[in-house]
Design an enzyme around this catalytic site. Structure first.
Site, short mmCIF file in Angstrom:
data_model
loop_
_atom_site.label_atom_id
_atom_site.label_comp_id
_atom_site.label_asym_id
_atom_site.label_seq_id
_atom_site.Cartn_x
_atom_site.Cartn_y
_atom_site.Cartn_z
N ASP A 1 0.86 -1.18 0.00
CA ASP A 1 0.00 0.00 0.00
C ASP A 1 0.90 1.23 0.00
O ASP A 1 1.51 1.56 1.01
CB ASP A 1 -0.91 -0.01 1.23
CG ASP A 1 -1.79 1.23 1.32
OD1 ASP A 1 -1.56 2.20 0.57
OD2 ASP A 1 -2.73 1.22 2.14
N HIS B 1 -4.65 11.92 14.40
CA HIS B 1 -5.80 11.81 13.49
C HIS B 1 -6.90 10.91 14.05
O HIS B 1 -8.00 10.86 13.52
CB HIS B 1 -5.36 11.23 12.13
CG HIS B 1 -4.38 12.09 11.40
ND1 HIS B 1 -4.65 13.39 11.06
CD2 HIS B 1 -3.11 11.84 10.96
CE1 HIS B 1 -3.59 13.92 10.44
NE2 HIS B 1 -2.65 12.99 10.37
N ASP C 1 3.01 18.83 13.55
CA ASP C 1 2.99 17.86 12.46
C ASP C 1 2.44 18.58 11.21
O ASP C 1 1.66 19.53 11.33
CB ASP C 1 2.07 16.69 12.85
CG ASP C 1 2.06 15.55 11.84
OD1 ASP C 1 2.72 14.54 12.09
OD2 ASP C 1 1.37 15.69 10.80
N HIS D 1 0.36 17.55 9.08
CA HIS D 1 -1.06 17.27 8.81
C HIS D 1 -1.92 17.85 9.93
O HIS D 1 -1.47 17.99 11.07
CB HIS D 1 -1.29 15.75 8.74
CG HIS D 1 -0.48 15.06 7.69
ND1 HIS D 1 0.70 14.40 7.98
CD2 HIS D 1 -0.69 14.93 6.35
CE1 HIS D 1 1.19 13.89 6.85
NE2 HIS D 1 0.37 14.19 5.85
N ASP E 1 7.15 15.49 9.96
CA ASP E 1 6.89 15.53 8.52
C ASP E 1 6.78 16.98 8.04
O ASP E 1 6.63 17.25 6.86
CB ASP E 1 5.63 14.72 8.15
CG ASP E 1 4.49 14.91 9.12
OD1 ASP E 1 4.53 15.87 9.92
OD2 ASP E 1 3.54 14.09 9.08
N TYR F 1 8.69 11.15 8.11
CA TYR F 1 8.90 9.97 7.27
C TYR F 1 10.20 9.97 6.50
O TYR F 1 10.50 9.01 5.80
CB TYR F 1 7.68 9.83 6.32
CG TYR F 1 6.40 9.85 7.13
CD1 TYR F 1 6.06 8.75 7.92
CD2 TYR F 1 5.60 10.98 7.19
CE1 TYR F 1 4.92 8.77 8.72
CE2 TYR F 1 4.45 11.01 7.99
CZ TYR F 1 4.13 9.90 8.75
OH TYR F 1 3.02 9.93 9.56
N1 Q9C Z 1 -0.02 12.36 -0.12
C1 Q9C Z 1 0.62 11.29 10.20
O1 Q9C Z 1 1.53 11.96 9.80
N2 Q9C Z 1 -1.71 10.02 3.44
N3 Q9C Z 1 -0.34 10.77 9.40
C2 Q9C Z 1 -1.84 11.29 2.82
C3 Q9C Z 1 -1.14 12.50 0.78
C4 Q9C Z 1 -2.02 9.91 4.83
C5 Q9C Z 1 -0.31 11.08 7.99
C6 Q9C Z 1 -1.54 11.17 1.36
C7 Q9C Z 1 -1.04 10.59 5.72
C8 Q9C Z 1 -1.29 10.31 7.18
C9 Q9C Z 1 0.53 10.96 11.65
ZN ZN Z 2 1.72 14.02 9.78
#
Ligand code: Q9C
Ligand code: ZN
Length: 697
Positions: free
Chosen positions: A20, A135, A172, A174, A265, A305
């Site tokens: 995935d 999240h 973060d 996001h 990130d 990441y």
């Molecule tokens: N390219 C955390 O950093 N995918 N979760 C997004 C966009 C999900 C991130 C795709 C990213 C989740 C904790």
């Molecule tokens: Zn994140």
């Protein structure tokens, strides 16, 4: 007492069992990289290491429904195929047989950290965990998150420790919509999140990630969203966001605890974030938070990441938590137009709820059509830096040689009358030495007021201490001088630093002190006098402002003027001089000194009057050594005169000192450029002399 590091190796057990591309990046190596980084820097060994425990069912129930907890529990017994089917019911989530165990350890680690800090076993700390949490929602996993570690820890701090005000800072990249939903009507939790948004075109594609989601009911104003509408945000953008949005609100809120949803990130190199902040930036963000809540900062890992960037950023954060001086920020500190538009938009949206934001913006600066509060994109935006471009610049930002060495002595106190009763924290050095008599006398010949013995003794001590700072033996120091010789001593200190190849010197002079007139046009010195009659800048390098009389006014001055100037100037050294009739209360002096550790890599010399109380010397020694400053007391709104002074100086100084900006330029006066290409049109500094800066020599 120290910095807690909470961890359990079992949190590396969960991993993606099928292909995935979206979930692949949340891998066990993330924890290994962060921990290896800390070991290699010798930082792990300096922490109070705590083995994470599992959160109990009751603790998970502080935030999650019993049905959801039971569902996650059942995943332990599922086959790979069943795990994959269940995972598909959530957005960007994978389950593994060990997920329940790991997620309970992650929540347990956050709880243990909060317990350690609130019982006084540690000052602050970091929980290195996975899966991440921000999240995750009451009854749903989301975005790699299973249980909401930070939300559980906040609820626990309220219920088990009786706290009333908790600040959550989510850096973060996001939006932690899970935390936002859980506390949206709760005024006891102030949730701040910045996040890649791109006018709603970035995951998780939610309207409620925008700036106009401010909370509901009693909780209105306690949700603060700062959406980034472009990629490529860097050190200046993050710093401006802290100085001009988060910190004013945070001081007014006066939290008892700061929780950080510490996702990396948002750092350079990360494939998800596409931002450009360097690892040192996270040390500075951490330092800025450490002046709140008596330093009770608990950070919990979220995303991040790019393994190297993650590791380096984690090290930088821990270095700051430990109280070490941190490397100065690199690159031109000029926020981009898109960041300024976001910052302005937050200030306007939150102003009804916060005294500290009221009437501080000139309303006409932004064309309301240039941004879209409803989340609909006005235009398709230019892309940010490509991965390739980022990769080529990355190695230089992650190079360990990039670090300036940490001086062996963090703080030294050089007073003429060594007071045995002076309560100094362990590790602070009481300096006995003085500069050679001939050298001291040579400098003293510059000023009549330095002729008396007392002033000469004080000058000898100052010169000796100053040289230790300039040659990198000592990071910060405090020295005292008779009131009659304060101005002359400061003058000598400035000249001494310039002789020592200091390229930029930031002088913050409080009370009745004036600067050396013959250095008036020397752009190596940025002079700020706080305590003048009125706000005035006779040049971009000679600034004066009255001392505000309220806590709110003082904070606006520090966050809105002193620190933007200090960071924008990027000094080699900061001099803080408390002159005659400086009028500062000890907690104010402490806050100022603590926050000025950031801009010059911890090189700060505080000059105080000999008549000052031992408490002032002691308080300054503690903060320069890395302790949290004492609380300023109740928040009182800035007076109209204080606000006027700030607006006046901002308007006059902004053309050169871009960190003062709180809004984008009006349309037609330059327009919006892509963040990645934003460069100052004219360098604010004289060309750097060749050769390494003085502390490398
Ligand atoms: N390219 C955390 O950093 N995918 N979760 C997004 C966009 C999900 C991130 C795709 C990213 C989740 C904790
Ligand atoms: Zn994140």
């Amino acid at each position: 007492m120290g910095t807690a590091l909470v961890y359990h190796e079992d949190m590396m057990l969960s991993r993606l069992l099928w292909d995935d591309p979206e979930c692949r990046i949340e891998c066990p190596e993330r924890l290994a990289a962060a921990l290896d980084g800390l070991r290699q820097c010798g930082l792990e060994q300096r922490c109070l290491r705590l083995v994470a425990r599992e959160a109990s069912e009751e603790e998970l129930g502080l935030v999650h429904s019993p049905e959801y907890v039971a569902l996650v529990q059942r995943t332990q017994a599922l086959s790979k195929e069943e795990l994959q089917v269940l995972s598909g019911q959530y957005d960007a989530v994978y389950f593994h047989q060990s997920t329940f165990h790991c997620a309970r350890l992650a929540a347990g680690a956050a709880l243990q950290l909060v317990d350690a800090v609130l019982t006084g076993a540690a000052h602050n700390g970091l929980a290195l965990v996975r899966p991440p949490g921000h999240h995750s929602q009451r009854a749903a996993a989301n975005g790699f998150c299973v249980f909401n570690n930070v939300a559980i820890a906040a609820e626990h701090a309220k219920q088990k420790h009786g706290l009333h005000r908790i600040l959550i800072v989510d850096w973060d990249v996001h939006h932690g919509q899970g935390i936002q939903y859980i506390f949206e009507d709760d005024p006891s939790v102030l949730y701040f999140s910045w996040h890649r948004y791109e006018h709603g075109h970035f995951w998780p594609f939610l309207q409620e990630s925008n700036v106009d989601a401010v909370g509901r009911g009693q909780g209105r104003g306690f949700t603060v969203n700062l959406p980034w509408n472009q990629v490529g945000m860097g050190n200046a953008d993050y710093l401006a966001a802290f100085l001009h949005t988060l910190l004013p609100l945070a001081f007014e809120f006066n939290p008892e605890l700061v929780l950080v949803s510490a996702g990396f990130d948002s750092a350079i190199g990360d494939p998800e974030g596409q931002m450009r902040a360097t690892p040192e930036c996270f040390a500075h963000l951490t330092q800025l938070l450490q002046v709140l809540a008596n330093g009770r900062v608990c950070a919990v890992l979220e995303g991040g990441y790019h393994l190297e960037s993650l590791a380096k950023s984690v090290c930088m954060m821990v270095q700051a938590l430990l109280g070490d001086p941190v490397p100065p920020l690199s690159g031109p500190l000029v926020p981009c137009q898109s960041a300024l538009e976001s910052i302005h938009s937050v200030r306007m949206t939150q102003a009804p709820y916060w005294m500290s934001l009221q009437k501080q913006d000139v309303a006409t600066m932004l064309n309301p059509g240039s941004h879209s509060p409803d989340g609909t994109p006005a235009t398709l935006l230019p892309g940010g830096p490509t991965c390739e471009a980022a990769a080529t610049t990355l190695s230089s930002f992650l190079d360990p040689l990039h670090l300036s060495p940490i001086p062996p002595i963090r703080t030294a106190v050089a007073l003429t009358v060594p007071d045995a009763t002076l309560p100094l924290p362990p590790g602070v050095l009481c300096q006995e030495g003085s500069a050679p008599r001939e050298e001291t006398e040579a400098w003293a010949r510059l000023h009549k007021s330095l002729a008396q013995d007392e002033a000469l003794d004080a000058l000898g001590k100052l010169l000796y201490l100053f040289d230790r700072i300039l040659d990198g033996q000592v990071s910060s120091g405090i020295t005292a001088t008779p009131a009659s010789a304060a101005e002359a001593t400061l003058d000598v200190a400035i000249r001494r630093a310039l002789c020592h190849r200091a390229q930029r010197l930031f002088c913050v002079a409080l009370g009745q002190l004036d600067w050396p007139p013959d250095l008036a046009d020397d752009r190596r010195i940025l002079w700020l006098n706080i305590g003048g009659k009125e706000a005035a800048a006779s040049s971009m390098f000679h600034i004066s402002t009255p001392l505000p009389r309220t806590t709110g006014g003082f904070l606006s001055c520090v966050l809105g003027l002193v620190l933007p100037l200090a960071y924008g100037f990027q000094p080699d050294l900061v001099l803080v001089a408390l002159g005659p009739a400086h009028g500062l209360q000890n907690p104010q002096a402490a806050l100022l000194a603590a926050m000025l550790r950031g801009p010059a890599g911890g090189r700060v010399l505080a000059l105080i009057g000999e008549e000052s109380t031992p408490q002032l010397a002691s308080t300054l020694a503690r903060v320069l050594h890395g302790e949290a400053p004492p609380n300023l007391g109740p928040f009182l709104m800035a007076s109209p005169e204080d606000i006027q002074a700030l607006l006046h100086l901002r308007a006059q100084l902004e053309p050169r000192w871009k960190m003062l900006q709180v809004a984008g330029e009006a349309p037609g006066s330059g327009g919006s450029e892509p963040a990645a290409q934003s460069q100052p049109t004219e360098g604010p500094f004289p060309a750097a002399p060749s050769g390494p800066p003085f502390w490398v020599a």
